[in-house]
Design an enzyme around this catalytic site. Structure first.
Site, short mmCIF file in Angstrom:
data_model
loop_
_atom_site.label_atom_id
_atom_site.label_comp_id
_atom_site.label_asym_id
_atom_site.label_seq_id
_atom_site.Cartn_x
_atom_site.Cartn_y
_atom_site.Cartn_z
N TRP A 122 5.57 -2.29 13.87
CA TRP A 122 4.21 -2.07 13.84
C TRP A 122 3.77 -2.50 15.44
O TRP A 122 4.11 -3.53 16.04
CB TRP A 122 3.41 -3.05 13.15
N ASP A 161 7.12 -11.15 8.87
CA ASP A 161 5.89 -10.92 8.47
C ASP A 161 5.78 -10.04 7.18
O ASP A 161 6.36 -9.16 6.96
CB ASP A 161 5.43 -9.77 9.82
N LYS A 192 -3.47 -5.64 2.17
CA LYS A 192 -3.10 -4.33 1.30
C LYS A 192 -3.07 -4.68 -0.12
O LYS A 192 -3.44 -3.91 -1.14
CB LYS A 192 -1.39 -4.09 1.83
#
Length: 420
Positions: free
Chosen positions: A150, A231, A267
């Site tokens: 990311w 993460d 999310k």
């Protein structure tokens, strides 16, 4: 008086010159590659336009979703609490429930109070605070970041002034994991290095190690004394099962690693705008955990003082009530299954068109994103000729794929990839 006016006039002119020159050398910042895609999509008047660049869940009509468990939690908390500050470490109840989700309901680490944890501004904030913590208490360390990752990961550790190195992860030819090269990089890194790992649903590739591969990675980390920082932005959203999606972390814990973890509820609960997450660091004992937590809070203090309340209340209400948690598990499974179904449909549509290319990677990958293998030039053609928007690295957000547009999307991908 005349002399005073002259002097003031001269001071004013000097002041004007000084003020006007302060920011003269500031140049416009480069557009964020993901947010820029959405801007271009919104400006396109074409009725056929498709946005598969957005990093947020959409239903099969392409609309944003608020989970029913979240709506019910909001009904319960509305008007029942004041608007006082949370502590610097955030909501203790939210943090407690969040740790159970990541580390397990019956985790000995939680029982023994060996985890230092604070509420964070979603996963990004958790990464940012940890990066500062790493710089302050391991000033000679570096962070190894996977290629690709990311994009904001690089910004986070850069702004914390932590030197960055990279390690192999994605294999372009197979559209899968470059496991051999990854292991070589882990072995060759200096002992005691920091590594950033995606716990599940790797962003942007959708490629995750298998359970057996995670065990090998954990073993090699143990040999080298590396520190794993996970993460975990997609727990539950990847496979539909939060326990399965936390398997990588559990393997490292079984092997006795002291880990760090960034969690997010953007999310998996659809709480994108609430910015609610958690940063946790596993410590050697309770005393160490108390000290580490105190330092994490001190790092948060000059950044934002204390985290927001509303999202934390939603999370703690949902996870703390057995019936609401059961509803959440059902809803997050439904979201994951829609994404998996979109992958199957896209692959089937491409194969029906007689493409000579293999599209197996679409269904082999997992999570919100598919690393399609499309080149930047092919992505440009998709945008210019078909009004289809995605990032130029070929990352498709499967949340943007619907029953209504999957045929059109597959046909366009087939057209631009014919000569590949």
């Amino acid at each position: 008086m005349a002399l005073r006016r002259i002097i003031l006039g001269q001071v004013g002119r000097v002041g004007e010159r000084s003020v006007s020159s302060w920011w003269r050398n500031v140049q416009p910042a480069a557009k964020d590659p993901i947010l820029g895609v959405t801007e271009a999509f919104l400006a396109d008047p074409s009725p056929d336009k498709v946005n598969v660049g957005v990093g947020a869940y959409r239903d099969d009509n392409g609309k944003p979703v608020v989970l029913e468990c979240v709506r019910e939690a909001e009904r319960r908390i509305a008007g029942n609490l004041n608007m006082e500050y949370l502590p610097m470490g955030g909501s203790a109840k939210m943090v407690e429930e969040t740790l159970r989700l990541a580390y397990g309901e019956n985790s000995d680490l939680i029982k023994d109070k060996r985890i230092a944890a604070i509420q964070s501004l979603s996963g990004t904030g958790a990464c940012r605070i940890f990066a500062e913590f790493q710089r302050r208490f391991c000033p000679d360390s570096q962070i190894y970041i996977p290629v690709p990752t990311w994009a904001n990961h690089h910004n986070v550790w850069r702004d914390a002034h932590v030197p960055q190195r990279t390690f192999h992860y994605y294999h372009p030819e197979s559209r899968g994991l470059d496991f051999a090269s990854m292991m070589d990089d882990i072995k060759s890194a200096p002992n005691g290095s920091f590594f950033l790992l995606h716990a599940c649903a790797h962003n942007p590739t959708g490629v995750d190690p298998s359970e057996e591969q995670w065990r090998e990675i954990s073993y090699q980390f143990k040999v080298k004394g590396h520190f794993p920082f996970f993460d975990m932005a997609y727990q539950g959203f990847a496979s539909g099962d939060p326990e399965r999606d936390a398997k990588s972390i559990r393997i490292f814990l079984e092997d006795g690693h002291l880990i760090g973890c960034a969690q997010s509820f953007a999310k998996n609960m659809g709480l994108y705008g609430q910015r609610v997450g958690c940063l946790s660091v596993v410590c050697g004992d309770e005393k160490e955990a108390v000290a580490v937590k105190s330092q994490l809070q001190q790092l948060a203090r000059p950044m934002y003082s204390n985290p927001p309340t509303h999202g934390a209340l939603i999370v703690s209400t949902v996870l703390g009530d057995p019936n609401l948690k059961k509803l959440w598990l059902k809803e997050v499974k439904g979201m994951a299954e829609r994404i998996i179904g979109a992958r199957i449909a896209l692959r089937q549509n491409l194969e029906k068109l007689g493409s000579s290319l293999s599209w197996k990677h679409i269904t082999n990958q997992i999570g919100m994103f598919c690393y399609s293998g499309l080149t930047p030039e092919q992505v440009d053609r998709l945008t210019n000729e078909f009004h289809i928007y995605m990032t130029r690295n070929g990352r498709i957000s499967m949340a943007g794929v619907t029953t209504g547009n999957v045929g059109y999307l597959a046909n366009a991908i087939h057209e631009v990839s014919k000569s590949a």
